[in-house]
Design an enzyme around this catalytic site. Structure first.
Site, PDB file in Angstrom:
ATOM      1  N   ASP A  16       0.858  -1.191   0.000  1.00  0.00           N
ATOM      2  CA  ASP A  16       0.000   0.000   0.000  1.00  0.00           C
ATOM      3  C   ASP A  16       0.891   1.237   0.000  1.00  0.00           C
ATOM      4  O   ASP A  16       2.123   1.142   0.027  1.00  0.00           O
ATOM      5  CB  ASP A  16      -0.936  -0.001   1.213  1.00  0.00           C
ATOM      6  CG  ASP A  16      -2.271   0.701   0.918  1.00  0.00           C
ATOM      7  OD1 ASP A  16      -2.243   1.772   0.291  1.00  0.00           O
ATOM      8  OD2 ASP A  16      -3.325   0.169   1.313  1.00  0.00           O
ATOM      9  N   HIS A  37     -12.962  -0.688  -7.377  1.00  0.00           N
ATOM     10  CA  HIS A  37     -14.193   0.123  -7.444  1.00  0.00           C
ATOM     11  C   HIS A  37     -13.928   1.591  -7.129  1.00  0.00           C
ATOM     12  O   HIS A  37     -14.797   2.440  -7.347  1.00  0.00           O
ATOM     13  CB  HIS A  37     -15.285  -0.463  -6.542  1.00  0.00           C
ATOM     14  CG  HIS A  37     -15.113  -0.190  -5.079  1.00  0.00           C
ATOM     15  ND1 HIS A  37     -16.181  -0.191  -4.194  1.00  0.00           N
ATOM     16  CD2 HIS A  37     -14.015   0.098  -4.329  1.00  0.00           C
ATOM     17  CE1 HIS A  37     -15.738   0.081  -2.985  1.00  0.00           C
ATOM     18  NE2 HIS A  37     -14.431   0.250  -3.027  1.00  0.00           N
TER      19      HIS A  37
END
Length: 357
Positions: free
Chosen positions: A224, A262
């Site tokens: 990340d 998304h």
């Protein structure tokens, strides 16, 4: 004529319901702030309104009449249960409140699954509620409603605001625990032949930690942004790596992405997928996407939630969106994944396995 009048009346009622649906989430956040579910849980039995009031922390002047109205609403919405031992008594003191299958998801002081951190995130701050005022403008003019409200992207705030970063990560981690439990129960052999797995956008590493625990042979990597992994706790079998998925992704046997794509436009998703494609073996590699697959007009348990989430994505991330199967197929093919398989699991999202060959 009577049928027309009845239909119009029902239509009116539906619009009223839509207008005041926001009260539901406000009431949930209020119940969390007061710790009502945890108070009932701590007593290990149904309790009265006065007992709840006595246990609400730091509230010497609590207004029990207002608390009563909140509980009346939450019972009406079937968030809590209420019973009156003496049916001929109108006394509020005789009503006993208890947890049910809804309110158990509001528990904070628990090792069990909970949605409390996500509710705190969604009702966290004007930062996260103001963008909805700009949704119609974003439709008229194009662009990102969140950016219109604040002049920056959500990720920009999270990178410089430790409190927001923590609340956001806690909210994502609670959904990760729910999803990973469903994944492990339904995807039992999906990771049997994988030696290494990179979780892209894993936050503080909650998902990959649970996967490695269930599949000890897997070498896990939590990948990340640097400011995110900087707050990740140590975890046996998991290596925390800071980086940018738009630049490159660590080489691995397989890639896992939960609720990542998304957030991004089709063009950005294709860039991410192409980087995933470069990071895995051509013949044996795969990506495991855990995301919503929209079913417009569907009657499934989570179909309405998926449609609502699409508007949340529209508001917060501009290009972000929930996708139906054809939309997933399009970006997968353009990203270099010619074959895919959708696996339904008992939660909001589905598993999408995709392969280069």
């Amino acid at each position: 004529m009577a049928n027309e009048e009845e239909a119009m009346l029902r239509g009116q009622a539906e619009i009223w319901q839509c207008m005041y649906h926001f009260v539901d989430s406000i009431a949930l956040k209020c119940a969390l702030d007061l710790g009502i579910a945890d108070i009932i849980q701590a007593r290990s039995c149904p309790i009265t309104l006065s007992q709840i009031a006595n246990d609400v922390a730091s509230s010497p002047s609590l207004d029990i009449a207002r608390l009563s109205r909140l509980m009346r609403f939450l019972v009406h919405k079937k968030i809590f249960d209420a019973t009156n031992p003496q049916s001929d008594s109108d006394s509020e003191e005789e009503t006993l409140y208890s947890l049910n299958h809804c309110s158990k998801w509001l528990l904070r002081d628990t090792q069990e699954l909970s949605l409390a951190p996500l509710i705190c995130l969604l009702r966290y701050h004007p930062l996260l509620t103001a963008p909805y005022k700009f949704l119609s403008r974003s439709i008229q003019e194009g662009g990102n409603a969140f950016h219109m409200a604040h002049g920056r992207e959500l990720w920009d705030f999270a990178s410089v605001d430790p409190e927001l970063n923590k609340v956001f990560n806690d909210g994502m981690e609670c959904t990760a625990r729910i999803t990973i439990k469903a994944l492990i129960s339904e995807y039992k052999h999906g990771l049997d032949c994988i030696g290494s797995l990179v979780d892209v956008g894993c936050g503080t590493g909650g998902s990959i930690a649970e996967i490695v625990k269930a599949y000890p042979h897997v070498k896990g990597t939590n990948f990340d942004l640097p400011h995110v992994v900087a707050t990740a706790p140590p975890c046996p079998g998991v290596n925390h790596v800071g980086g940018d998925m738009f630049s490159n992704i660590p080489t691995t046997d397989a890639i896992f992405m939960k609720w990542i794509l998304h957030n991004w436009s089709d063009e950005d998703c294709v860039k991410i997928l192409r980087n995933c494609r470069k990071a895995i073996p051509e013949k044996t590699g795969k990506i495991i996407i855990v995301d919503t697959v929209l079913q417009p007009g569907g009657s499934g348990l989570f179909d309405n939630i998926g449609m609502a989430l699409d508007l949340v994505m529209l508001t917060f991330f501009g290009g972000g969106k929930e996708r139906n199967e054809l939309e997933w197929k399009k970006i997968l093919n353009e990203g270099g994944f010619v074959r895919y398989n959708i696996i339904k699991i008992p939660t909001l999202q589905s598993i999408i396995e995709a392969y280069p060959k």
